[in-house]
Write a protein that holds these residues in place. Structure first.
Motif, PDB file in Angstrom:
ATOM      1  N   ILE A  51       0.824  -1.206   0.000  1.00 42.44           N
ATOM      2  CA  ILE A  51       0.000   0.000   0.000  1.00 42.44           C
ATOM      3  C   ILE A  51       0.859   1.256   0.000  1.00 42.44           C
ATOM      4  N   VAL A  52       1.902   1.260   0.842  1.00 37.48           N
ATOM      5  CA  VAL A  52       2.769   2.437   0.947  1.00 37.48           C
ATOM      6  C   VAL A  52       3.453   2.735  -0.377  1.00 37.48           C
ATOM      7  N   THR A  53       4.082   1.728  -0.972  1.00 40.60           N
ATOM      8  CA  THR A  53       4.852   1.985  -2.197  1.00 40.60           C
ATOM      9  C   THR A  53       3.947   2.208  -3.406  1.00 40.60           C
ATOM     10  N   LEU A  54       2.747   1.620  -3.382  1.00 40.51           N
ATOM     11  CA  LEU A  54       1.789   1.899  -4.457  1.00 40.51           C
ATOM     12  C   LEU A  54       1.340   3.353  -4.381  1.00 40.51           C
ATOM     13  N   GLY A  55       1.112   3.839  -3.168  1.00 44.01           N
ATOM     14  CA  GLY A  55       0.753   5.242  -2.999  1.00 44.01           C
ATOM     15  C   GLY A  55       1.908   6.168  -3.363  1.00 44.01           C
ATOM     16  N   MET A  56       3.129   5.775  -2.986  1.00 47.15           N
ATOM     17  CA  MET A  56       4.303   6.587  -3.300  1.00 47.15           C
ATOM     18  C   MET A  56       4.588   6.608  -4.799  1.00 47.15           C
ATOM     19  N   LEU A  57       4.196   5.562  -5.496  1.00 41.11           N
ATOM     20  CA  LEU A  57       4.351   5.543  -6.956  1.00 41.11           C
ATOM     21  C   LEU A  57       3.663   6.757  -7.564  1.00 41.11           C
ATOM     22  N   SER A  58       2.416   7.000  -7.151  1.00 40.68           N
ATOM     23  CA  SER A  58       1.669   8.149  -7.671  1.00 40.68           C
ATOM     24  C   SER A  58       2.205   9.466  -7.128  1.00 40.68           C
ATOM     25  N   ALA A  59       2.565   9.460  -5.836  1.00 39.92           N
ATOM     26  CA  ALA A  59       3.046  10.698  -5.218  1.00 39.92           C
ATOM     27  C   ALA A  59       4.353  11.165  -5.841  1.00 39.92           C
ATOM     28  N   ILE A  60       5.271  10.243  -6.061  1.00 35.99           N
ATOM     29  CA  ILE A  60       6.565  10.613  -6.651  1.00 35.99           C
ATOM     30  C   ILE A  60       6.401  11.018  -8.105  1.00 35.99           C
ATOM     31  N   HIS A  61       5.468  10.376  -8.800  1.00 33.79           N
ATOM     32  CA  HIS A  61       5.198  10.785 -10.182  1.00 33.79           C
ATOM     33  C   HIS A  61       4.698  12.230 -10.211  1.00 33.79           C
ATOM     34  N   GLY A  62       3.811  12.563  -9.275  1.00 36.40           N
ATOM     35  CA  GLY A  62       3.339  13.946  -9.186  1.00 36.40           C
ATOM     36  C   GLY A  62       4.454  14.901  -8.827  1.00 36.40           C
ATOM     37  N   LEU A  63       5.353  14.474  -7.945  1.00 39.04           N
ATOM     38  CA  LEU A  63       6.494  15.298  -7.564  1.00 39.04           C
ATOM     39  C   LEU A  63       7.411  15.551  -8.757  1.00 39.04           C
ATOM     40  N   THR A  64       7.599  14.522  -9.581  1.00 40.80           N
ATOM     41  CA  THR A  64       8.437  14.665 -10.777  1.00 40.80           C
ATOM     42  C   THR A  64       7.835  15.660 -11.754  1.00 40.80           C
TER      43      THR A  64
END
Length: 324
Positions: free
Chosen positions: A123-136
């Motif tokens: 759950i954490v890394t799936l959520g971070m996948l989207s969050a980091i993409h947005g950060l990029t």
């Protein structure tokens, strides 16, 4: 000489079936196209697999520790965009360590959530996948990134250079694999990673700092992602802001193909390298025999299903479920 029983054959296929399949693929591709085993083609496949391979080395630690990391694709996009952007603003000497610090900061945050707060890694890394993409996308303003002076920078050595005729990406991949293999097999930390992944509760009662070990595996993974991002940026001196999108699937496939169990507690760096090469040579072989690139996605999916099946079969000692 002992007679080979059906049980022995089943056990062998459960443990080594993917290597048998790989050998058959290699033989078939070599017969279909003579260029397949050409030295230049072999070097080209390993060179093009180096970025995926370096990321897979780090994820191997995470998986052996009993967790998952689905954020590596987006994190690689982030590291690539950041180092390219900072290259023109700070110069490569400062841009590289700054990118490593930022990328490993993301890895530390994930490690804190999974290790110390004990949140589910999927759950954490799936959520971070989207969050980091947005950060990029935020960092790049939604635009792709290019180095202004491509002719006057030494930055290209990481992706385009060679030493004694061997491409630098291959040397970086091989060197990191050796270092991380020694870390995993010859140090107390490596033994702790296996213990935490094998039985986290027992490891905790044995005095192993479970949270810290999990945290450190994510730091290692993010360091490897930063190296992959550096290589990707150096290869073309420019990049799309989605360059790593979808790579988490291939990375996980390579790690599982190498024999690392999704249940944790097993796997080696050497076998992860083999898993990376399996994917690389199969994809190359498909292109050489004339199949379209998008067929690779279907083949990758089939390989993942096969690898997971063989992993579970090895654990229960049979290829088929005992419940019919």
């Amino acid at each position: 000489m002992a007679q080979l029983t059906r049980k022995d054959l089943t056990g062998f296929l459960a443990r080594q079936g993917i290597l048998v399949a790989f050998a058959l693929f290699m033989i078939g591709f070599a017969l279909a196209n003579q260029r397949f085993l050409d030295v230049d083609n072999v070097f080209g496949v390993i060179r093009s697999s180096a970025i995926l391979g370096i990321m897979a080395l780090g994820v191997t630690f995470v998986v052996i520790g009993g967790n998952l990391d689905l954020s590596v694709g987006s994190m690689m996009s982030f590291s690539t965009i950041v180092v390219l952007d900072l290259h023109d603003k700070l110069g490569p000497t400062l841009a590289i360590p700054a990118m490593f610090a930022l990328t490993m900061g993301l890895g530390a945050f994930i490690g804190f959530l999974v290790g110390y707060l004990k949140l589910n890694s999927l759950i954490v890394t799936l959520g971070m996948l989207s969050a980091i993409h947005g950060l990029t996308l935020t960092w790049s303003g939604g635009k792709n990134m290019d180095i202004a002076d491509k002719e006057g920078t030494w930055f290209s050595v990481f992706g385009q250079g060679s030493v004694a005729g061997i491409p630098v990406p291959i040397l970086m991949f091989a060197g990191l694999a050796v270092v991380l293999s020694l870390l995993l097999t010859k140090t107390p930390f490596g033994r702790k990673v296996y213990a935490v992944g094998g039985n986290g509760t027992a490891a905790t009662f044995s005095g192993v700092p479970r949270a810290r070990v999990v945290f450190q595996t994510y730091l290692i993974s993010s360091f490897c992602v930063a190296m992959a991002g550096l290589m990707q940026a150096s290869r073309s001196l420019g990049s799309q802001n989605t360059v790593g999108q979808g790579m988490e699937l291939e990375v996980l496939a390579a790690v599982i193909l190498g024999g690392a169990s999704l249940l944790g507690g097993s796997g080696t760096i050497f076998k992860t390298v083999i898993g990376v090469l399996i994917l690389g040579f199969i994809q190359n072989g498909l292109l050489l025999v004339g199949l379209e690139f998008y067929v690779q996605y279907v083949v990758t999916w089939v390989i993942i299903i096969l690898a997971v099946w063989l992993d579970i079969a090895a654990k229960r000692g049979r290829l088929w479920s005992p419940i019919a």
